[in-house]
Design an enzyme around this catalytic site. Structure first.
Site, short mmCIF file in Angstrom:
data_model
loop_
_atom_site.label_atom_id
_atom_site.label_comp_id
_atom_site.label_asym_id
_atom_site.label_seq_id
_atom_site.Cartn_x
_atom_site.Cartn_y
_atom_site.Cartn_z
N THR A 236 0.82 -1.21 0.00
CA THR A 236 0.00 0.00 0.00
C THR A 236 0.85 1.25 0.00
O THR A 236 2.05 1.21 0.25
CB THR A 236 -0.96 0.02 1.21
OG1 THR A 236 -2.01 0.91 0.92
CG2 THR A 236 -0.26 0.45 2.48
N GLY B 266 -5.84 6.77 7.37
CA GLY B 266 -5.40 5.83 6.35
C GLY B 266 -4.52 4.79 6.98
O GLY B 266 -3.86 5.05 7.99
N SER C 73 4.60 0.55 1.60
CA SER C 73 5.72 0.23 0.71
C SER C 73 6.03 1.34 -0.27
O SER C 73 7.18 1.59 -0.60
CB SER C 73 5.43 -1.07 -0.04
OG SER C 73 4.22 -0.95 -0.76
#
Length: 179
Positions: free
Chosen positions: A6, A51, A130
């Site tokens: 993500t 998030g 990532s």
């Protein structure tokens, strides 16, 4: 903890905060299972953005706990974050969760981790997951060299991250909160 699969980016400017997340969900290191996941959401009366990067079930557990802390502390993002981080670090069950959160209101952006970290960036820019370093670098360059809004910086930086990180795709969810 190495979090793959993500990219979450938050960009704060004088008008508020934009938070973007890609939609890719991966299984292991080489299978993309889903392309349209929503990893950025609104919490607490739509005044807070959150998030996540990491394991999805773990992130939803953290969202629930964070939202409970927001209710407990009347939407005070800093206090709720500190209390969640303390609980996260001390609770035997929560310590095993493999996720990170970025949370924001119109004035504050914070990173929360299971090691007890609650970090507010100096420049109002945060990238996790990532592709986080790629998106963060792109956002910093765009911020320094352009007059783009937080939303435009977030969209362009996420597109750059998607070009570089195999765990990040171009299906972006973007939410913003204005001051």
């Amino acid at each position: 903890m190495e979090l793959r699969g993500t990219t979450i980016l938050a960009v704060k400017d004088d008008h508020g905060v934009a938070m973007a997340g890609d939609g890719q969900v991966t299984f292991g290191q080489n299978i993309a299972l889903k392309h349209t996941a929503r990893k950025v959401r609104r919490l607490y009366k739509d005044r807070i953005l959150a998030g996540f990067a990491g394991a999805t079930a773990d992130a939803f557990t953290l969202f629930e706990r964070f939202e409970a802390k927001l209710e407990q502390f009347g939407g005070n993002i800093t206090r709720a974050s500190v209390e969640l981080a303390k609980e996260w670090r001390m609770d035997k069950y929560l310590r095993r969760l493999e996720a990170m959160l970025v949370v924001a209101d119109a004035q504050t952006v914070l990173i929360l981790s299971g090691t007890g970290d609650v970090i507010e960036p100096d420049d109002g820019l945060v990238g996790i997951g990532s592709g986080g370093p790629f998106a963060l670098a792109a956002a910093r360059a765009l911020r320094r060299e352009t007059a783009l809004s937080a939303e435009e910086v977030a969209r362009k930086a996420m597109a750059i991250a998607a070009e570089m990180c195999v765990y990040t795709n171009e299906h972006v969810t973007l939410e913003k909160i204005e001051k």
